[in-house]
Design a protein around this motif. Structure first.
Motif, PDB file in Angstrom:
ATOM      1  N   ASP A 151     101.962  33.008  62.365  1.00 15.74           N
ATOM      2  CA  ASP A 151     101.358  32.838  63.604  1.00 15.74           C
ATOM      3  C   ASP A 151     102.246  32.867  64.969  1.00 15.74           C
ATOM      4  O   ASP A 151     101.934  32.463  66.081  1.00 15.74           O
ATOM      5  N   ALA A 152     103.583  33.074  64.765  1.00 16.81           N
ATOM      6  CA  ALA A 152     104.615  33.203  65.835  1.00 16.81           C
ATOM      7  C   ALA A 152     105.350  34.619  65.601  1.00 16.81           C
ATOM      8  O   ALA A 152     106.417  34.580  66.128  1.00 16.81           O
ATOM      9  N   VAL A 153     104.908  35.617  65.057  1.00 19.36           N
ATOM     10  CA  VAL A 153     105.509  36.836  65.066  1.00 19.36           C
ATOM     11  C   VAL A 153     104.341  37.940  65.608  1.00 19.36           C
ATOM     12  O   VAL A 153     103.354  37.604  65.188  1.00 19.36           O
ATOM     13  N   ALA A 154     104.580  38.991  66.083  1.00 20.48           N
ATOM     14  CA  ALA A 154     103.808  39.888  66.461  1.00 20.48           C
ATOM     15  C   ALA A 154     104.567  41.387  66.575  1.00 20.48           C
ATOM     16  O   ALA A 154     105.621  41.477  66.726  1.00 20.48           O
ATOM     17  N   SER A 155     103.488  42.377  66.577  1.00 21.90           N
ATOM     18  CA  SER A 155     103.941  43.849  66.736  1.00 21.90           C
ATOM     19  C   SER A 155     103.068  44.482  67.510  1.00 21.90           C
ATOM     20  O   SER A 155     101.728  44.327  67.425  1.00 21.90           O
ATOM     21  N   PHE A 156     103.373  45.685  67.912  1.00 28.10           N
ATOM     22  CA  PHE A 156     102.506  46.580  68.562  1.00 28.10           C
ATOM     23  C   PHE A 156     101.939  47.495  67.650  1.00 28.10           C
ATOM     24  O   PHE A 156     101.014  48.369  67.896  1.00 28.10           O
ATOM     25  N   ASN A 157     102.421  47.540  66.389  1.00 27.99           N
ATOM     26  CA  ASN A 157     101.869  48.228  65.228  1.00 27.99           C
ATOM     27  C   ASN A 157     101.023  47.183  64.091  1.00 27.99           C
ATOM     28  O   ASN A 157     101.821  46.541  63.380  1.00 27.99           O
ATOM     29  N   PRO A 158      99.758  47.056  64.411  1.00 24.07           N
ATOM     30  CA  PRO A 158      99.167  46.212  63.277  1.00 24.07           C
ATOM     31  C   PRO A 158      99.304  46.474  61.885  1.00 24.07           C
ATOM     32  O   PRO A 158      99.521  45.483  61.177  1.00 24.07           O
ATOM     33  N   ALA A 159      99.378  47.757  61.415  1.00 24.25           N
ATOM     34  CA  ALA A 159      99.654  47.900  60.073  1.00 24.25           C
ATOM     35  C   ALA A 159     101.006  47.423  59.841  1.00 24.25           C
ATOM     36  O   ALA A 159     101.260  47.039  58.598  1.00 24.25           O
ATOM     37  N   GLY A 160     102.071  47.745  60.640  1.00 22.31           N
ATOM     38  CA  GLY A 160     103.159  47.451  60.413  1.00 22.31           C
ATOM     39  C   GLY A 160     103.433  45.799  60.183  1.00 22.31           C
ATOM     40  O   GLY A 160     104.158  45.291  59.617  1.00 22.31           O
ATOM     41  N   HIS A 161     102.712  45.344  60.952  1.00 25.77           N
ATOM     42  CA  HIS A 161     102.667  43.621  61.147  1.00 25.77           C
ATOM     43  C   HIS A 161     102.352  43.056  59.536  1.00 25.77           C
ATOM     44  O   HIS A 161     102.918  42.273  59.276  1.00 25.77           O
ATOM     45  N   GLU A 162     101.133  43.751  59.259  1.00 26.30           N
ATOM     46  CA  GLU A 162     100.751  43.346  58.150  1.00 26.30           C
ATOM     47  C   GLU A 162     101.475  43.537  56.778  1.00 26.30           C
ATOM     48  O   GLU A 162     101.720  42.774  55.812  1.00 26.30           O
ATOM     49  N   TRP A 163     102.421  44.911  56.792  1.00 33.22           N
ATOM     50  CA  TRP A 163     103.079  45.309  55.877  1.00 33.22           C
ATOM     51  C   TRP A 163     104.121  44.275  55.755  1.00 33.22           C
ATOM     52  O   TRP A 163     104.689  43.871  54.708  1.00 33.22           O
ATOM     53  N   ALA A 164     104.756  44.075  56.952  1.00 28.79           N
ATOM     54  CA  ALA A 164     106.093  43.098  56.991  1.00 28.79           C
ATOM     55  C   ALA A 164     105.631  41.678  56.313  1.00 28.79           C
ATOM     56  O   ALA A 164     106.501  41.160  55.799  1.00 28.79           O
ATOM     57  N   LEU A 165     104.515  41.126  56.807  1.00 29.33           N
ATOM     58  CA  LEU A 165     104.207  39.854  56.386  1.00 29.33           C
ATOM     59  C   LEU A 165     104.251  39.976  54.749  1.00 29.33           C
ATOM     60  O   LEU A 165     104.892  39.200  54.023  1.00 29.33           O
ATOM     61  N   GLY A 166     103.570  40.985  54.030  1.00 29.70           N
ATOM     62  CA  GLY A 166     103.525  40.992  52.843  1.00 29.70           C
ATOM     63  C   GLY A 166     105.140  41.267  52.362  1.00 29.70           C
ATOM     64  O   GLY A 166     105.246  40.741  50.951  1.00 29.70           O
ATOM     65  N   HIS A 167     105.672  42.115  52.701  1.00 25.80           N
ATOM     66  CA  HIS A 167     107.158  42.426  52.340  1.00 25.80           C
ATOM     67  C   HIS A 167     108.007  41.005  52.426  1.00 25.80           C
ATOM     68  O   HIS A 167     108.894  40.933  51.457  1.00 25.80           O
ATOM     69  N   PHE A 168     107.804  40.357  53.283  1.00 27.97           N
ATOM     70  CA  PHE A 168     108.612  39.032  53.467  1.00 27.97           C
ATOM     71  C   PHE A 168     108.479  38.225  52.193  1.00 27.97           C
ATOM     72  O   PHE A 168     109.244  37.622  51.589  1.00 27.97           O
ATOM     73  N   ARG A 169     107.002  38.252  51.898  1.00 24.55           N
ATOM     74  CA  ARG A 169     106.820  37.359  50.682  1.00 24.55           C
ATOM     75  C   ARG A 169     107.185  38.190  49.267  1.00 24.55           C
ATOM     76  O   ARG A 169     107.652  37.350  48.631  1.00 24.55           O
ATOM     77  N   SER A 170     106.678  39.141  49.194  1.00 23.55           N
ATOM     78  CA  SER A 170     106.891  39.859  47.856  1.00 23.55           C
ATOM     79  C   SER A 170     108.169  40.227  47.575  1.00 23.55           C
ATOM     80  O   SER A 170     108.840  40.454  46.402  1.00 23.55           O
ATOM     81  N   SER A 171     108.899  40.944  48.606  1.00 25.11           N
ATOM     82  CA  SER A 171     110.251  41.354  48.326  1.00 25.11           C
ATOM     83  C   SER A 171     111.480  40.622  48.870  1.00 25.11           C
ATOM     84  O   SER A 171     112.502  40.903  48.232  1.00 25.11           O
ATOM     85  N   LEU A 172     111.184  39.697  49.581  1.00 23.98           N
ATOM     86  CA  LEU A 172     112.387  38.751  50.242  1.00 23.98           C
ATOM     87  C   LEU A 172     112.094  37.289  49.715  1.00 23.98           C
ATOM     88  O   LEU A 172     113.057  36.593  49.926  1.00 23.98           O
ATOM     89  N   GLY A 173     111.103  36.934  49.077  1.00 26.36           N
ATOM     90  CA  GLY A 173     110.999  35.618  48.334  1.00 26.36           C
ATOM     91  C   GLY A 173     110.653  34.691  49.859  1.00 26.36           C
ATOM     92  O   GLY A 173     110.987  33.435  49.646  1.00 26.36           O
ATOM     93  N   ALA A 174     110.300  35.029  50.940  1.00 26.54           N
ATOM     94  CA  ALA A 174     110.125  34.353  52.123  1.00 26.54           C
ATOM     95  C   ALA A 174     109.167  33.604  52.043  1.00 26.54           C
ATOM     96  O   ALA A 174     108.077  33.860  51.421  1.00 26.54           O
ATOM     97  N   GLN A 175     109.091  32.333  52.489  1.00 22.81           N
ATOM     98  CA  GLN A 175     107.759  31.447  52.599  1.00 22.81           C
ATOM     99  C   GLN A 175     107.302  32.029  54.082  1.00 22.81           C
ATOM    100  O   GLN A 175     107.690  31.794  54.907  1.00 22.81           O
ATOM    101  N   VAL A 176     105.893  32.301  53.807  1.00 21.19           N
ATOM    102  CA  VAL A 176     105.046  32.840  55.188  1.00 21.19           C
ATOM    103  C   VAL A 176     104.137  31.897  55.283  1.00 21.19           C
ATOM    104  O   VAL A 176     103.218  31.701  54.493  1.00 21.19           O
ATOM    105  N   ILE A 177     104.393  31.110  56.348  1.00 19.72           N
ATOM    106  CA  ILE A 177     103.230  29.978  56.917  1.00 19.72           C
ATOM    107  C   ILE A 177     103.018  29.955  58.201  1.00 19.72           C
ATOM    108  O   ILE A 177     103.532  30.678  59.065  1.00 19.72           O
ATOM    109  N   LYS A 178     101.893  29.178  58.257  1.00 15.57           N
ATOM    110  CA  LYS A 178     101.363  28.859  59.768  1.00 15.57           C
ATOM    111  C   LYS A 178     101.989  27.765  60.368  1.00 15.57           C
ATOM    112  O   LYS A 178     101.843  26.649  59.824  1.00 15.57           O
ATOM    113  N   ALA A 179     102.464  27.742  61.508  1.00 14.13           N
ATOM    114  CA  ALA A 179     103.060  26.650  62.136  1.00 14.13           C
ATOM    115  C   ALA A 179     102.005  25.744  62.429  1.00 14.13           C
ATOM    116  O   ALA A 179     102.149  24.571  62.552  1.00 14.13           O
ATOM    117  N   SER A 180     100.917  26.409  62.689  1.00 14.25           N
ATOM    118  CA  SER A 180      99.609  25.484  63.358  1.00 14.25           C
ATOM    119  C   SER A 180      99.095  24.557  62.092  1.00 14.25           C
ATOM    120  O   SER A 180      98.645  23.503  62.217  1.00 14.25           O
TER     121      SER A 180
END
Length: 187
Positions: A151-180
């Motif tokens: 909830d603190a990242v954004a892009s002018f490309n909605p499809a790219g934004h969603e793809w990147a969030l998935g990539h963070f999780r699935s390929s980089l093992g990142a914890q993707v969470i909501k600050a709120s």
């Protein structure tokens, strides 16, 4: 030890010459609140800010994007409330110029983090699928644990934004969470 890297949340990237637009405007308060929370908790906070020279024919982005974040312009200033947070916490925040998508490329970021014993980094800012993504990939390759506040990242490309969030999780093992639901819920 933890660090927060705030990526490219400047006027040019929010509503200036290369705007993310409304998605970036909508995360302004969250970005400012996260940055303030990290400062108040005495974590390392780094503003990783894109820097370009006017009419640079050699920079690879020149052929891809209009001029943006040019040295000495208002477009390179932090956007909205984040500028006030920076003013209020000058002693707690490090400004770092970067000239490529990744905050690690051509900077002393890794050295600074290692010197301080930092093993965990959190990423916020724009653009999710460009500079945030490339910084995350480099962080992963350097062995850092990564958190991305979705909830603190954004892009002018909605499809790219969603793809990147998935990539963070699935390929980089990142914890993707909501600050709120995490850091800001405790504040």
């Amino acid at each position: 030890m933890k660090a927060l890297i705030v990526i490219d949340f400047t006027r040019d990237f929010v509503d200036g010459s290369l705007p993310v637009g409304q998605p970036a405007v909508e995360i302004e308060e969250t970005i400012a609140a996260i940055t303030e929370a990290y400062c108040n908790n005495k974590h390392e906070v780094i503003m990783a800010v894109d820097l370009h020279e006017e009419s640079d024919p050699y920079h690879p982005e020149t052929a891809l994007f209009p001029p943006h974040n040019v040295r000495g312009t208002e477009g390179r200033q932090l956007y909205g409330r984040l500028a006030q947070v920076m003013q209020n916490h000058q002693e707690d925040i490090r400004w770092m110029d970067k000239t490529r998508y990744s905050a690690f490329c051509g900077t002393d970021l890794e050295l600074r983090l290692r010197e301080r014993g930092i093993t965990d980094i959190a990423l916020i800012g724009v653009c999710t699928d460009i500079c945030v993504l490339h910084t995350a990939v480099d962080a992963y390759n350097k062995g850092f644990h990564i958190t991305v506040y979705e909830d603190a990242v954004a892009s002018f490309n909605p499809a790219g934004h969603e793809w990147a969030l998935g990539h963070f999780r699935s390929s980089l093992g990142a914890q993707v969470i909501k600050a709120s639901e995490t850091i800001l819920a405790r504040a």
